[in-house]
Motif scaffolding. Structure first.
Motif, mmCIF file in Angstrom:
data_model
loop_
_atom_site.group_PDB
_atom_site.id
_atom_site.type_symbol
_atom_site.label_atom_id
_atom_site.label_comp_id
_atom_site.label_asym_id
_atom_site.label_seq_id
_atom_site.Cartn_x
_atom_site.Cartn_y
_atom_site.Cartn_z
ATOM 1 N N MET A 16 0.812 -1.183 -0.166
ATOM 2 C CA MET A 16 -0.038 0.086 -0.060
ATOM 3 C C MET A 16 0.891 1.334 0.004
ATOM 4 S SD MET A 16 -2.893 1.157 2.892
ATOM 5 C CE MET A 16 -3.522 2.722 2.926
ATOM 6 N N ALA A 17 0.665 2.198 -0.792
ATOM 7 C CA ALA A 17 1.366 3.199 -1.022
ATOM 8 C C ALA A 17 0.623 4.516 -0.376
ATOM 9 C CB ALA A 17 1.719 3.704 -2.603
ATOM 10 N N LEU A 18 1.276 5.288 0.188
ATOM 11 C CA LEU A 18 0.820 6.462 0.938
ATOM 12 C C LEU A 18 1.663 7.705 0.299
ATOM 13 C CD1 LEU A 18 1.426 5.717 4.735
ATOM 14 C CD2 LEU A 18 -0.731 5.733 3.321
ATOM 15 N N CYS A 19 0.709 8.717 0.209
ATOM 16 C CA CYS A 19 1.153 9.995 -0.582
ATOM 17 C C CYS A 19 1.988 10.942 0.504
ATOM 18 C CB CYS A 19 -0.155 10.619 -0.980
ATOM 19 S SG CYS A 19 0.245 12.524 -1.577
ATOM 20 N N ALA A 20 3.075 11.398 0.116
ATOM 21 C CA ALA A 20 3.820 12.116 0.855
ATOM 22 C C ALA A 20 3.066 13.226 1.539
ATOM 23 C CB ALA A 20 5.091 12.675 0.163
ATOM 24 N N ARG A 21 1.972 13.943 0.681
ATOM 25 C CA ARG A 21 1.355 14.965 1.099
ATOM 26 C C ARG A 21 0.592 14.750 2.639
ATOM 27 N NH1 ARG A 21 -1.514 19.403 -1.344
ATOM 28 N NH2 ARG A 21 -3.524 19.681 -0.153
ATOM 29 N N ASP A 22 0.047 13.410 2.482
ATOM 30 C CA ASP A 22 -0.687 12.704 3.808
ATOM 31 C C ASP A 22 0.330 12.636 5.048
ATOM 32 O OD1 ASP A 22 -3.066 13.050 2.477
ATOM 33 O OD2 ASP A 22 -2.587 10.821 1.624
ATOM 34 N N LEU A 23 1.576 12.526 4.597
ATOM 35 C CA LEU A 23 2.527 12.523 5.816
ATOM 36 C C LEU A 23 2.935 13.701 6.622
ATOM 37 C CD1 LEU A 23 4.772 9.536 4.514
ATOM 38 C CD2 LEU A 23 2.963 9.346 6.304
ATOM 39 N N SER A 24 2.791 14.801 5.854
ATOM 40 C CA SER A 24 3.105 15.911 6.405
ATOM 41 C C SER A 24 2.264 16.470 7.277
ATOM 42 C CB SER A 24 3.255 17.300 5.122
ATOM 43 O OG SER A 24 3.966 16.671 4.037
ATOM 44 N N ALA A 25 2.764 17.546 8.269
ATOM 45 C CA ALA A 25 2.066 18.165 9.250
ATOM 46 C C ALA A 25 0.891 19.174 8.790
ATOM 47 C CB ALA A 25 2.785 18.714 10.395
ATOM 48 N N GLN A 26 -0.257 19.313 9.274
ATOM 49 C CA GLN A 26 -1.325 20.128 8.745
ATOM 50 C C GLN A 26 -0.973 21.225 10.118
ATOM 51 O OE1 GLN A 26 -1.473 16.584 7.500
ATOM 52 N NE2 GLN A 26 -2.402 16.758 9.777
ATOM 53 N N VAL A 27 -0.761 22.553 9.532
ATOM 54 C CA VAL A 27 -0.238 23.635 10.128
ATOM 55 C C VAL A 27 -1.561 24.747 10.072
ATOM 56 C CG1 VAL A 27 1.394 25.515 10.693
ATOM 57 C CG2 VAL A 27 2.003 23.183 9.842
ATOM 58 N N VAL A 28 -1.561 25.212 11.440
ATOM 59 C CA VAL A 28 -2.377 26.521 11.723
ATOM 60 C C VAL A 28 -1.681 27.773 12.188
ATOM 61 C CG1 VAL A 28 -4.700 27.567 12.523
ATOM 62 C CG2 VAL A 28 -4.694 25.174 11.793
ATOM 63 N N ARG A 29 -1.332 28.451 11.393
ATOM 64 C CA ARG A 29 -0.703 29.609 12.078
ATOM 65 C C ARG A 29 -1.482 30.963 11.936
ATOM 66 N NH1 ARG A 29 4.192 30.366 10.695
ATOM 67 N NH2 ARG A 29 4.587 28.568 9.397
ATOM 68 N N GLY A 30 -1.295 32.117 12.821
ATOM 69 C CA GLY A 30 -2.100 33.398 12.623
ATOM 70 C C GLY A 30 -1.570 34.188 13.844
ATOM 71 N N THR A 31 -2.353 35.365 13.749
ATOM 72 C CA THR A 31 -2.307 36.510 14.477
ATOM 73 C C THR A 31 -3.699 36.821 15.214
ATOM 74 O OG1 THR A 31 -0.309 37.273 13.164
ATOM 75 C CG2 THR A 31 -1.380 38.857 14.675
ATOM 76 N N ILE A 32 -3.632 37.028 16.506
ATOM 77 C CA ILE A 32 -4.884 37.451 17.263
ATOM 78 C C ILE A 32 -4.896 38.977 17.296
ATOM 79 C CG2 ILE A 32 -6.188 36.958 19.206
ATOM 80 C CD1 ILE A 32 -4.641 34.656 19.736
ATOM 81 N N VAL A 33 -5.838 39.677 16.915
ATOM 82 C CA VAL A 33 -5.919 40.971 17.364
ATOM 83 C C VAL A 33 -7.206 41.462 17.902
ATOM 84 C CG1 VAL A 33 -4.484 41.439 15.015
ATOM 85 C CG2 VAL A 33 -7.074 41.456 14.966
ATOM 86 N N ASP A 34 -7.286 42.691 18.410
ATOM 87 C CA ASP A 34 -8.324 43.109 19.099
ATOM 88 C C ASP A 34 -9.348 43.479 17.817
ATOM 89 O OD1 ASP A 34 -10.304 45.210 19.982
ATOM 90 O OD2 ASP A 34 -8.876 45.239 21.893
ATOM 91 N N ALA A 35 -10.605 43.126 18.175
ATOM 92 C CA ALA A 35 -11.619 43.366 16.968
ATOM 93 C C ALA A 35 -11.854 44.762 16.986
ATOM 94 C CB ALA A 35 -12.666 42.414 17.411
ATOM 95 N N THR A 36 -11.843 45.616 17.799
ATOM 96 C CA THR A 36 -12.023 46.933 17.795
ATOM 97 C C THR A 36 -11.158 47.850 17.561
ATOM 98 O OG1 THR A 36 -13.747 46.653 19.489
ATOM 99 C CG2 THR A 36 -13.116 48.940 19.129
ATOM 100 N N THR A 37 -9.810 47.601 17.960
ATOM 101 C CA THR A 37 -8.600 48.689 17.728
ATOM 102 C C THR A 37 -7.667 47.938 16.681
ATOM 103 O OG1 THR A 37 -7.127 47.567 19.333
ATOM 104 C CG2 THR A 37 -8.725 49.339 20.170
ATOM 105 N N GLY A 38 -7.927 46.671 16.509
ATOM 106 C CA GLY A 38 -6.806 46.236 15.596
ATOM 107 C C GLY A 38 -5.481 45.704 15.918
ATOM 108 N N GLY A 39 -5.353 46.089 17.218
ATOM 109 C CA GLY A 39 -3.939 46.028 17.972
ATOM 110 C C GLY A 39 -3.666 44.335 18.382
ATOM 111 N N PRO A 40 -2.600 43.887 18.443
ATOM 112 C CA PRO A 40 -2.260 42.584 18.850
ATOM 113 C C PRO A 40 -2.747 42.197 20.309
ATOM 114 C CG PRO A 40 -0.388 43.548 18.852
ATOM 115 C CD PRO A 40 -1.183 44.700 18.175
ATOM 116 N N ILE A 41 -3.255 41.145 20.392
ATOM 117 C CA ILE A 41 -3.746 40.667 21.795
ATOM 118 C C ILE A 41 -2.847 39.382 22.022
ATOM 119 C CG2 ILE A 41 -5.418 39.673 23.285
ATOM 120 C CD1 ILE A 41 -7.504 40.983 21.720
ATOM 121 N N GLY A 42 -1.775 39.552 23.217
ATOM 122 C CA GLY A 42 -0.846 38.299 23.308
ATOM 123 C C GLY A 42 -1.610 37.417 24.625
#
Length: 555
Positions: A1-27
């Motif tokens: 059975m062959a596996l696609c290399a794409r399926d072996l890679s990690a699934q990544v979610v990256r992003g930035t959180i900002v204040d919905a009102t001011t647009g400034g970052p929230i840490g």
């Protein structure tokens, strides 16, 4: 059975959180990746710029949950990840503070599981859960190197005053300062483990408190804080059932109403093993304190476990076995400092407690130019009393302490004479006033006498073997002096008699002769059978009311 290399890679979610009102970052936001079944599949604490990065374990549909202490949880719209996908998000977060200051706690609450309780209970549990999740996350990534101060104390069973303390300080790189056994082990075996006549008392960590086993075995109610807990809101828990042979815990998780911040957990043990189950005291249990650091992590900064030291006896009339609490053994620790492992920068430094005080009637102190000290009984800590009668004792952990007022001329007779009891909390400074005991009161206590005769004093000493210097026990020590009555005018004869007091040496060769007169020459000698030392002559005065002598005795 062959596996696609794409399926072996990690699934990544990256992003930035900002204040919905001011647009400034929230840490300092904990980002939790939740799958379609509501399971936590990854978490990350956003940095000061609001940036985060998560790896999903498999392709599928996920929703990022944004959790920040004191704010309502934000659930981002779900996203679908294919094998090897990287998704970049800009997440606007509504800053809606949670208000608990006006939350009312009613007396007719029922004890319920968190998700089965009323709205108020669920609201409080959600904040507790978020804080514990942050603590568990901090433990899992091990971002700090700690300087730990661990201590073992002997406490009075009624007042919890510190009788004795031994502490050690060491710098360690560990995953977490305090760890508990796995939640399933605690649920199956209990919080007290008996093995070959000794008992091991356990405490839960954040992961154990969040576990399915703990939540399934305990129900919760709300409690309003009073007195020392004023301004706090408690989430109280207790076991749903008692299982024979299994010791459980019940307690309260306390939150600050205004800051909506978890402060500490207080707990006691339920269903103690054997005869200990007869004990009815809230002093057997523990406390775990949580501290939120500026970068958003939560650490356990202070903890303790108080264990019973009991004596089993038989009542003479009904001939029933009873257990009496004779002491509390406390094992504890605190984080004195924490450094980031990545940069060695200080992330946390403790604020210890302090006792600041004044000694009343300090004329004698001023006249001698100082020399008196305040001793923390049991710790061996001494601090000077200045000529104005002021003193400060810092670096104290939370607890109740006995203070003694120590004068050099009493040569240690007053080190066990408590003049004040002071209770402090971590970071607190407590002011106290001390009324020094009279010299006669100290002598009476040291010599176990109900009253002390004026113008008498004490001789302290040791008896050793003259050739080797070894301490000699059970040696008779006698002091003698002449008591003068008067002079016969006709004959010129001095009327008087010899007076003596005697004692025997202790196991370490020490002795104490009480009631020796002041302003007299006193002869002190020791003997074993027919072997006797040359006498030692001492003279006691008001300025030097205690003499210390060393007697060498040849066997």
């Amino acid at each position: 059975m062959a596996l696609c290399a794409r399926d072996l890679s990690a699934q990544v979610v990256r992003g930035t959180i900002v204040d919905a009102t001011t647009g400034g970052p929230i840490g300092a936001v904990l980002v939790v990746l939740v799958d379609n079944d509501g399971r936590d599949r990854g978490r990350y604490l956003a940095d000061s710029r609001g940036a985060f990065l998560l790896k999903a374990p498999a392709p599928g549909r996920y929703a990022p949950w944004l959790e920040l202490l004191g704010l309502e949880t934000h659930v981002q719209q779900g996203i679908r990840l294919l094998g090897g996908d990287t998704v970049t998000l800009r997440v606007p977060m509504q800053v809606r503070p949670i208000v608990m200051d006006g939350l009312e706690v009613t007396a007719d609450q029922r004890c319920a599981l968190p998700r089965e309780g009323g709205a108020a209970l669920q609201r409080v549990w959600e904040e507790v859960r978020k804080a514990l999740s942050l603590a568990a996350y901090t433990d899992s990534i091990a971002p700090y190197r700690y300087e730990l101060v661990k201590s073992r104390r002997d406490l009075d069973p009624a007042t919890l005053a510190v009788r004795q303390e031994v502490s050690t300080t060491r710098s360690v790189t560990v995953q977490q300062p305090i760890t508990s056994r796995p939640a399933k082990v605690l649920a199956d075996s209990g919080y007290v483990i008996q093995d070959q006549g000794s008992d091991t008392y356990l405490a839960p960590d954040a992961a154990a408190l969040l576990s399915d086993e703990f939540l399934a075995g305990h129900c919760f109610t709300l409690r309003t804080g009073f007195g020392d807990h004023q301004g706090l809101l408690g989430l109280e828990f207790r076991p749903l059932r008692h299982i024979s042979g299994i010791t459980d815990i019940e307690g309260v998780l306390w939150l600050d109403r205004r800051e909506v911040l978890l402060k500490w957990l207080d707990y006691t043990y339920v269903n103690l093993p054997g005869g200990l189950s007869q004990l009815r005291t809230s002093n057997v249990g523990g406390r775990i304190e949580f501290t939120r650091l500026p970068e958003g992590t939560v650490i356990v900064s202070n903890w303790r476990i108080r264990m019973p030291v009991a004596l089993e006896y038989q009542e003479p009339v009904i001939r029933q076995r009873r257990v009496r609490l004779v002491a509390i053994a406390e094992e504890g620790g605190r984080v004195a400092e924490a450094w980031r492992r990545s940069t060695d920068a200080v992330a946390f430094s403790e604020v210890s407690g302090m006792i600041a005080g004044t000694v009343n009637r300090v004329e004698a102190v001023s006249r001698r130019g100082g020399g008196d000290t305040i001793l923390v009984i049991g710790l061996g800590r001494k601090v000077p009393v200045d000529t104005a009668g002021r003193f400060r004792v810092g670096g104290l952990a939370e607890g109740r302490y006995h203070l003694a007022y120590v004068r050099p001329e009493l040569m240690g007779l007053d080190v066990a004479y408590g003049v004040a009891d002071v209770e402090i909390s971590a970071g607190d400074s407590v002011d106290t006033e001390i009324e020094p005991p009279s010299r006669d009161a100290v002598f009476a206590a040291a010599c176990s006498m109900p009253e002390w005769k004026n113008d008498t004093a004490v001789v302290l000493g040791s008896v050793v073997e003259s050739a080797t210097g070894a301490a000699l026990s059970q040696v008779e020590v006698v002091s003698r002096w002449q008591r003068f009555r008067g002079i016969d005018i006709t004959s010129g004869r001095v009327d008087g008699s010899e007076v003596s007091v005697a004692t025997t040496t202790s196991a370490d060769g020490g002795f104490r002769l009480c009631g020796v007169p002041m302003n007299h020459y006193v002869i002190v000698a020791a003997r074993i059978g027919t072997s006797q030392t040359w006498p030692v002559e001492v003279r006691l005065t008001s300025a030097e009311p205690v003499a210390r002598v060393l007697i060498r005795l040849a066997r």
